[in-house]
Design an enzyme around this catalytic site. Structure first.
Site, PDB file in Angstrom:
ATOM      1  N   TYR A   1      -9.837   5.836   7.338  1.00 21.67           N
ATOM      2  CA  TYR A   1     -10.899   6.544   8.067  1.00 21.67           C
ATOM      3  C   TYR A   1     -12.317   6.080   7.737  1.00 21.67           C
ATOM      4  CZ  TYR A   1      -7.687   9.388  10.632  1.00 21.67           C
ATOM      5  OH  TYR A   1      -6.706   9.776  11.506  1.00 21.67           O
TER       6      TYR A   1
ATOM      7  N   GLU B   1      -2.587  14.919   9.440  1.00 22.11           N
ATOM      8  CA  GLU B   1      -1.676  13.789   9.219  1.00 22.11           C
ATOM      9  C   GLU B   1      -1.032  13.860   7.837  1.00 22.11           C
ATOM     10  OE1 GLU B   1      -4.167  10.440  10.341  1.00 22.11           O
ATOM     11  OE2 GLU B   1      -4.284  11.247  12.380  1.00 22.11           O
TER      12      GLU B   1
HETATM   13  C1  HEM Z   1      -4.666   5.730  18.788  1.00 26.98           C
HETATM   14  C2  HEM Z   1      -8.501   8.585  18.190  1.00 26.98           C
HETATM   15  C3  HEM Z   1      -8.955   7.053  13.607  1.00 26.98           C
HETATM   16  C4  HEM Z   1      -5.511   3.756  14.449  1.00 26.98           C
HETATM   17  C5  HEM Z   1      -5.661   6.645  18.996  1.00 26.98           C
HETATM   18  C6  HEM Z   1      -5.865   7.345  20.239  1.00 26.98           C
HETATM   19  C7  HEM Z   1      -6.934   8.130  20.081  1.00 26.98           C
HETATM   20  C8  HEM Z   1      -7.424   7.939  18.733  1.00 26.98           C
HETATM   21  C9  HEM Z   1      -7.520   9.085  21.108  1.00 26.98           C
HETATM   22  C10 HEM Z   1      -5.018   7.171  21.504  1.00 26.98           C
HETATM   23  C11 HEM Z   1      -3.802   8.039  21.389  1.00 26.98           C
HETATM   24  C12 HEM Z   1      -2.672   7.630  22.279  1.00 26.98           C
HETATM   25  O1  HEM Z   1      -2.506   6.440  22.514  1.00 26.98           O
HETATM   26  O2  HEM Z   1      -1.930   8.503  22.688  1.00 26.98           O
HETATM   27  C13 HEM Z   1      -8.951   8.419  16.888  1.00 26.98           C
HETATM   28  C14 HEM Z   1     -10.079   9.132  16.311  1.00 26.98           C
HETATM   29  C15 HEM Z   1     -10.213   8.704  15.023  1.00 26.98           C
HETATM   30  C16 HEM Z   1      -9.158   7.731  14.798  1.00 26.98           C
HETATM   31  C17 HEM Z   1     -10.920  10.154  17.042  1.00 26.98           C
HETATM   32  C18 HEM Z   1     -11.213   9.105  13.965  1.00 26.98           C
HETATM   33  C19 HEM Z   1     -11.690  10.311  13.815  1.00 26.98           C
HETATM   34  C20 HEM Z   1      -8.047   6.035  13.426  1.00 26.98           C
HETATM   35  C21 HEM Z   1      -7.888   5.278  12.203  1.00 26.98           C
HETATM   36  C22 HEM Z   1      -6.924   4.338  12.452  1.00 26.98           C
HETATM   37  C23 HEM Z   1      -6.479   4.501  13.828  1.00 26.98           C
HETATM   38  C24 HEM Z   1      -8.639   5.531  10.910  1.00 26.98           C
HETATM   39  C25 HEM Z   1      -6.388   3.271  11.507  1.00 26.98           C
HETATM   40  C26 HEM Z   1      -7.056   2.283  11.090  1.00 26.98           C
HETATM   41  C27 HEM Z   1      -5.010   3.997  15.716  1.00 26.98           C
HETATM   42  C28 HEM Z   1      -3.975   3.204  16.335  1.00 26.98           C
HETATM   43  C29 HEM Z   1      -3.717   3.798  17.586  1.00 26.98           C
HETATM   44  C30 HEM Z   1      -4.617   4.913  17.690  1.00 26.98           C
HETATM   45  C31 HEM Z   1      -3.323   1.988  15.732  1.00 26.98           C
HETATM   46  C32 HEM Z   1      -2.700   3.369  18.644  1.00 26.98           C
HETATM   47  C33 HEM Z   1      -3.317   2.551  19.688  1.00 26.98           C
HETATM   48  C34 HEM Z   1      -3.075   1.094  19.486  1.00 26.98           C
HETATM   49  O3  HEM Z   1      -1.979   0.736  19.052  1.00 26.98           O
HETATM   50  O4  HEM Z   1      -3.972   0.312  19.746  1.00 26.98           O
HETATM   51  N1  HEM Z   1      -6.614   7.036  18.087  1.00 26.98           N
HETATM   52  N2  HEM Z   1      -8.429   7.578  15.946  1.00 26.98           N
HETATM   53  N3  HEM Z   1      -7.183   5.539  14.381  1.00 26.98           N
HETATM   54  N4  HEM Z   1      -5.368   5.006  16.547  1.00 26.98           N
HETATM   55 FE1  HEM Z   1      -6.833   6.339  16.206  1.00 26.98          FE
END
Ligand code: HEM
Length: 401
Positions: A95, A137
């Site tokens: 994060y 989480e």
């Molecule tokens: C997917 C929001 C932090 C890694 C997503 C999605 C959202 C989101 C809205 C799409 C969900 C879906 O596909 O159904 C956020 C928010 C964050 C956050 C608001 C911070 C407050 C992180 C962090 C990581 C991360 C810290 C790891 C480094 C991913 C990955 C996906 C994802 C790998 C799947 C999409 C892909 O494979 O490209 N996140 N996220 N996220 N997030 Fe986050």
């Protein structure tokens, strides 16, 4: 808690950032991946190059920021994303990395308008939002590990059977390589499959719904072969071609909150398009296994009979229910004389006949299919609460289809 001043700054800058949402996140991704290329083992490269994930993360941060003084209102969306994050192995230590690069991107977009005060307010707000995700989480990892046979991140599963279900869909059956039992799951949940494909620099992750009811000593996923030019088909096509009995993949424990609620008793419709039928198969079989007396309507749309998987199984299962029915539509049927299917797409008139406005509808399929069905169900008076859907690819954040 955030000070009123911080809240005011956040709320007054959200509209400016909304205009530049996509720019912010594309800058953010570019810089983050150049400083932390190891994160490319977690993110979906196909989504990155298509710009879909950019929009999702940006929209969600902005939506959360807008509601910074009442974050409860975004919790349902957070839970869904948290399932995805947990299934991908996203950890608390990630994060601050995301936060740092997001702030730098905000700074870059705002330019001279980005005073220290504004940047500090965003740093604080991001911290609060991130903590909401981290707490949810952390609980999810604990509960996944706490299950019999459960695990937190990835575990090696071995293919014990591979079965062709249609011209394009093949099922893979897995057991744990270490011989441990597999944890149970909710009908509708998915696993993340992680593979190292020869010639690819980073590992690739994809989510696949479990396609049979819980309670077996194996997991089954049913995977559709995609066109070769479709970047999202990379993993699916690889496992079609190269994953055989005795081979292993890495998988997350089951995740996801698109699940059949077995406490409800109202009529239920399971509506799917294409390979969107996989979670529906799990839900249908679960209803059969529990000898449910609910009114169950299984509705499936496919291009034709040849690409349609589980056509016999689904109808048989519906027939084994006390109160089950099954309907298929083919857009381009091989059997032109109709048979037991409809030709074309399901219409509103058809749905009106089969579905009452207290029916709980689970819908899964490609985005155009989903939009069409969800719109028709709404028009027929089915409440938002009773239209539950999941589609392929990243959720367009909080945007309603
Ligand atoms: C997917 C929001 C932090 C890694 C997503 C999605 C959202 C989101 C809205 C799409 C969900 C879906 O596909 O159904 C956020 C928010 C964050 C956050 C608001 C911070 C407050 C992180 C962090 C990581 C991360 C810290 C790891 C480094 C991913 C990955 C996906 C994802 C790998 C799947 C999409 C892909 O494979 O490209 N996140 N996220 N996220 N997030 Fe986050």
């Amino acid at each position: 808690a955030l000070s009123q001043k911080t809240i005011d700054i956040i709320k007054s800058t959200v509209p400016v950032l909304e205009v530049h949402g996509v720019t912010i996140t594309s800058t953010f991704y570019k810089n983050m991946f150049s400083n932390h290329p190891e994160l490319l083992n977690i993110f979906n490269h196909a989504n990155q190059s298509q710009g879909r994930q950019q929009t999702a993360l940006a929209n969600m941060v902005l939506a959360a920021a807008k509601n910074i003084d009442q974050l409860e209102s975004v919790l349902p969306a957070v839970v869904q994303v948290a399932h995805k994050h947990r299934g991908l192995g996203v950890k608390p230590e990630h994060y601050p990395i995301v936060g740092k690069h997001l702030l730098e991107a905000i700074k870059e977009v705002l330019g001279d308008a980005a005073t220290d005060e504004i940047i500090n307010a965003w740093a604080e707000a991001y911290g609060v939002i991130a903590q909401v995700f981290i707490d949810i989480e952390t609980n999810m990892y604990e509960s996944a590990k706490g299950q019999i046979g459960g695990w937190g991140d990835f575990k090696e599963l071995e293919v014990v059977d591979k079965v062709k279900e249609s011209d394009v869909i093949t099922s893979f059956y897995f057991k744990a390589k270490d011989g441990q039992p597999l944890p149970t799951y909710e009908p509708g949940q998915y696993i993340t499959v992680r593979v190292q494909i020869p010639g690819e620099k980073y590992m690739l992750n994809r989510q696949y719904s479990l396609s049979c009811a819980p309670g077996n000593d194996y997991y089954r996923i049913s995977v559709k072969r995609e066109a070769d030019f479709e970047p999202n088909g990379k993993v699916s096509n690889y496992i079609h071609d190269h994953l055989n009995v005795g081979d292993t993949i890495e998988a997350s424990a089951p995740a996801g909150n698109f699940i059949l609620n077995m406490e409800e008793t109202a009529p239920v419709a399971l509506i799917s398009g294409g390979v969107g039928l996989t979670p529906m198969m799990s839900m249908l079989e679960t209803l059969v296994n529990s000898n449910s007396d609910r009114e169950v309507t299984f509705i499936h749309s496919a291009r034709n009979e040849r690409v349609h998987a589980f056509s016999k199984e689904a109808c048989e299962m519906a027939g084994n229910l006390q109160n089950g029915r099954c309907y298929y539509a083919y857009q381009d049927p091989v059997n032109k004389d109709g048979g037991h299917h409809f030709t074309g797409h399901f219409t509103k008139e058809f749905l009106a006949e089969k579905i009452s406005n207290d029916t709980i509808c689970y819908v899964c399929g490609p985005v155009p299919f989903l939009k069409n069905i969800v719109t028709m169900l709404s028009e027929l008076g089915v409440s938002d609460e009773n239209i539950r859907y999941e589609f392929f690819g990243p959720a367009m954040a909080l945007e309603k289809v």
